[in-house]
Design a protein around this motif. Structure first.
Motif, PDB file in Angstrom:
ATOM      1  N   SER A 178      40.539  22.898  33.072  1.00 13.60           N
ATOM      2  CA  SER A 178      41.786  23.104  32.334  1.00 13.60           C
ATOM      3  C   SER A 178      41.498  23.410  30.870  1.00 13.60           C
ATOM      4  CB  SER A 178      42.670  21.859  32.456  1.00 13.60           C
ATOM      5  OG  SER A 178      43.833  21.986  31.672  1.00 13.60           O
ATOM      6  N   ALA A 179      40.576  22.671  30.270  1.00 15.20           N
ATOM      7  CA  ALA A 179      40.212  22.898  28.869  1.00 15.20           C
ATOM      8  C   ALA A 179      39.457  24.210  28.694  1.00 15.20           C
ATOM      9  CB  ALA A 179      39.380  21.730  28.353  1.00 15.20           C
ATOM     10  N   THR A 189      41.397  31.526  26.835  1.00 17.11           N
ATOM     11  CA  THR A 189      42.597  32.278  26.475  1.00 17.11           C
ATOM     12  C   THR A 189      42.745  32.382  24.962  1.00 17.11           C
ATOM     13  OG1 THR A 189      43.726  31.551  28.500  1.00 17.11           O
ATOM     14  CG2 THR A 189      45.105  32.372  26.717  1.00 17.11           C
ATOM     15  N   ALA A 190      42.426  31.304  24.265  1.00 16.67           N
ATOM     16  CA  ALA A 190      42.627  31.270  22.818  1.00 16.67           C
ATOM     17  C   ALA A 190      41.506  31.951  22.039  1.00 16.67           C
ATOM     18  CB  ALA A 190      42.767  29.818  22.351  1.00 16.67           C
ATOM     19  N   THR A 191      40.267  31.872  22.545  1.00 16.56           N
ATOM     20  CA  THR A 191      39.115  32.332  21.758  1.00 16.56           C
ATOM     21  C   THR A 191      38.342  33.478  22.396  1.00 16.56           C
ATOM     22  OG1 THR A 191      37.548  30.807  22.798  1.00 16.56           O
ATOM     23  CG2 THR A 191      38.826  29.970  20.930  1.00 16.56           C
ATOM     24  N   LYS A 192      38.611  33.765  23.675  1.00 13.85           N
ATOM     25  CA  LYS A 192      37.846  34.756  24.448  1.00 13.85           C
ATOM     26  C   LYS A 192      36.408  34.305  24.701  1.00 13.85           C
ATOM     27  CE  LYS A 192      41.336  37.615  24.525  1.00 13.85           C
ATOM     28  NZ  LYS A 192      42.362  36.740  23.966  1.00 13.85           N
ATOM     29  N   HIS A 193      36.114  33.036  24.483  1.00 16.78           N
ATOM     30  CA  HIS A 193      34.785  32.494  24.754  1.00 16.78           C
ATOM     31  C   HIS A 193      34.793  31.772  26.095  1.00 16.78           C
ATOM     32  CE1 HIS A 193      34.001  32.289  20.124  1.00 16.78           C
ATOM     33  NE2 HIS A 193      33.955  33.513  20.598  1.00 16.78           N
ATOM     34  N   MET A 194      33.823  32.067  26.939  1.00 15.61           N
ATOM     35  CA  MET A 194      33.752  31.485  28.269  1.00 15.61           C
ATOM     36  C   MET A 194      32.690  30.393  28.318  1.00 15.61           C
ATOM     37  SD  MET A 194      34.653  31.269  31.397  1.00 15.61           S
ATOM     38  CE  MET A 194      33.979  30.572  32.903  1.00 15.61           C
ATOM     39  N   TYR A 195      33.115  29.172  28.639  1.00 16.16           N
ATOM     40  CA  TYR A 195      32.190  28.053  28.805  1.00 16.16           C
ATOM     41  C   TYR A 195      32.116  27.683  30.283  1.00 16.16           C
ATOM     42  CZ  TYR A 195      32.249  27.515  23.738  1.00 16.16           C
ATOM     43  OH  TYR A 195      32.114  27.735  22.393  1.00 16.16           O
ATOM     44  N   LYS A 206      46.292  39.874  31.353  1.00 15.59           N
ATOM     45  CA  LYS A 206      45.374  39.255  32.307  1.00 15.59           C
ATOM     46  C   LYS A 206      45.484  39.861  33.702  1.00 15.59           C
ATOM     47  CE  LYS A 206      46.769  34.995  31.557  1.00 15.59           C
ATOM     48  NZ  LYS A 206      46.851  33.518  31.679  1.00 15.59           N
ATOM     49  N   LYS A 207      46.687  40.287  34.065  1.00 14.26           N
ATOM     50  CA  LYS A 207      46.940  40.709  35.445  1.00 14.26           C
ATOM     51  C   LYS A 207      46.829  42.208  35.686  1.00 14.26           C
ATOM     52  CE  LYS A 207      48.147  36.649  37.243  1.00 14.26           C
ATOM     53  NZ  LYS A 207      47.484  36.063  38.423  1.00 14.26           N
ATOM     54  N   LEU A 210      35.928  37.461  31.218  1.00 18.16           N
ATOM     55  CA  LEU A 210      37.346  37.084  31.140  1.00 18.16           C
ATOM     56  C   LEU A 210      38.077  37.385  32.426  1.00 18.16           C
ATOM     57  CD1 LEU A 210      38.038  38.413  27.543  1.00 18.16           C
ATOM     58  CD2 LEU A 210      37.321  36.141  28.255  1.00 18.16           C
ATOM     59  N   GLY A 211      37.476  37.045  33.549  1.00 15.93           N
ATOM     60  CA  GLY A 211      38.105  37.294  34.839  1.00 15.93           C
ATOM     61  C   GLY A 211      39.303  36.408  35.063  1.00 15.93           C
ATOM     62  N   ASN A 212      40.044  36.663  36.128  1.00 13.80           N
ATOM     63  CA  ASN A 212      41.239  35.884  36.429  1.00 13.80           C
ATOM     64  C   ASN A 212      40.854  34.456  36.743  1.00 13.80           C
ATOM     65  OD1 ASN A 212      42.826  38.136  36.152  1.00 13.80           O
ATOM     66  ND2 ASN A 212      42.667  38.695  38.307  1.00 13.80           N
ATOM     67  N   SER A 213      41.710  33.529  36.392  1.00 10.13           N
ATOM     68  CA  SER A 213      41.445  32.113  36.632  1.00 10.13           C
ATOM     69  C   SER A 213      41.675  31.782  38.090  1.00 10.13           C
ATOM     70  CB  SER A 213      42.364  31.254  35.761  1.00 10.13           C
ATOM     71  OG  SER A 213      42.194  31.580  34.408  1.00 10.13           O
TER      72      SER A 213
END
Length: 338
Positions: free
Chosen positions: A145-146, A152-158, A271-272, A335-338
């Motif tokens: 969730s985080a 979404t906010a930063t475009k950074h993927m963790y 996103k879609k 940034l793929g779909n969740s």
């Protein structure tokens, strides 16, 4: 490969190198624990790794896997099939936690301590997500969730990755590999698929208005058509000309005004409104081809060179012919779909 038994209380270690076959190791970016499967082939009286035993595996002097037996199956031909998971498997534990505003790292450290696993924040995020109540959810879901909100906010993927016996929080891509996997180098096969089954090029944000009724009823649960109306705002993409109208509706965010509804529609459309492109690669094995890393792919048949293509899932088959099966994300980076 070694097995350490804890059932006898002495920590006995067994060397399984001479009797093991069909070794497969999988890593997955989709909040799944690393998995190691193998078969033990013995003529008589097989050494059975019991549930909870520790299995360690190295390849070409590289530490590959440290985990625990979660399943074994003994067959009549004295073959024992074993499934193990790394320490991140314990993030599937469920709990109920009220989270205050904080970073992904705050949640990650908290749940790892609760799960009792060794952990490390490799790349520390600074973005704070809002407070949230997680009731009866897995630790994976709480961190996810985080991660989604931060992305979404930063475009950074963790993402979460188990580095041998330490569960790590990393930012993707962790490594941009210098190697090139191509039609004339290392690649033995590929499959490239494009679909718009889950695509939306029109997003409508809905606000439902219900007028209060004078009559009070404890049993009335359905909306009354005479007292219910909908307001909406939409965002549309140019792809409607090519794909036709593919519409999706979402409820407006709590207390959102019209301008915020417009922004919500545009954000969801962003996103879609894309085709899903998935590339799978069969190639010669390399220990750095794991989920979370990126590698350049060159396919002559498609006329494509994909630089720093994200690895979403990697399956390693160890043996005389060490090879990998990779699932890649094309076009949308991380940034793929969740």
């Amino acid at each position: 490969m070694y097995r350490k038994s804890k059932s006898n209380g002495k920590g006995t270690t067994y060397d399984l190198r001479e009797v093991v076959t069909n070794i497969k190791w999988s890593t997955d970016l989709n909040f799944s624990a690393g998995e190691l499967t193998f078969d033990l082939i013995q003529n008589a009286h097989p050494i059975i790794p019991y549930t909870g035993d520790i299995i360690t595996f190295r390849w070409d002097h590289h530490k590959i896997f440290y985990g625990y037996v979660f399943k074994y199956e003994v067959k009549e031909d004295n073959t024992v099939s074993v499934t193990c998971y790394d320490k991140s498997r314990y993030l599937k534990n469920q709990d109920s936690i009220v989270w205050q505003s904080g970073t992904i790292a705050d949640r990650f450290n908290n749940v790892c301590k609760r799960a009792g696993i060794k952990h490390k924040v490799v790349d520390k995020p600074t973005h704070k997500v809002s407070a949230e109540v997680c009731d009866g959810k897995t630790y994976f879901d709480m961190v996810k969730s985080a991660i989604v909100k931060t992305r979404t906010a930063t475009k950074h993927m963790y993402y979460i990755y188990c580095n041998y016996d330490v569960v790590e929080l990393r930012r993707a891509p962790y490594k941009k590999l210098k190697m090139i996997i191509g039609s004339k180098s290392a690649m033995t096969g590929f499959s490239y698929a494009v679909d718009i089954n889950n695509t939306a090029n029109v997003v409508k944000v809905i606000q439902k208005d219900t007028k209060k009724s004078q009559a009070k009823s404890a049993t009335a649960k359905q909306d009354d058509p005479k007292r219910t109306s909908f307001k909406s705002t939409s965002a549309a993409g140019k792809s409607t000309e090519q794909w036709g109208k593919l519409q999706e509706t979402v409820n407006k965010k709590n207390k959102a005004n019209h301008a915020q509804m417009v922004k919500q529609a545009k954000d969801e459309l962003r996103k879609k409104n894309r085709a899903n492109k998935e590339l799978t690669i069969d190639c010669l094995g390399h220990v750095d081809l794991v989920a979370g890393n990126a590698v350049t792919i060159k396919i002559n048949d498609l006329g494509k060179t994909l630089k720093n293509c994200p690895i979403l899932k990697a399956e390693h088959n160890f043996g005389a012919d060490y090879n990998c099966h990779l699932t890649m994300k094309v076009g949308a980076e991380w940034l793929g779909n969740s």
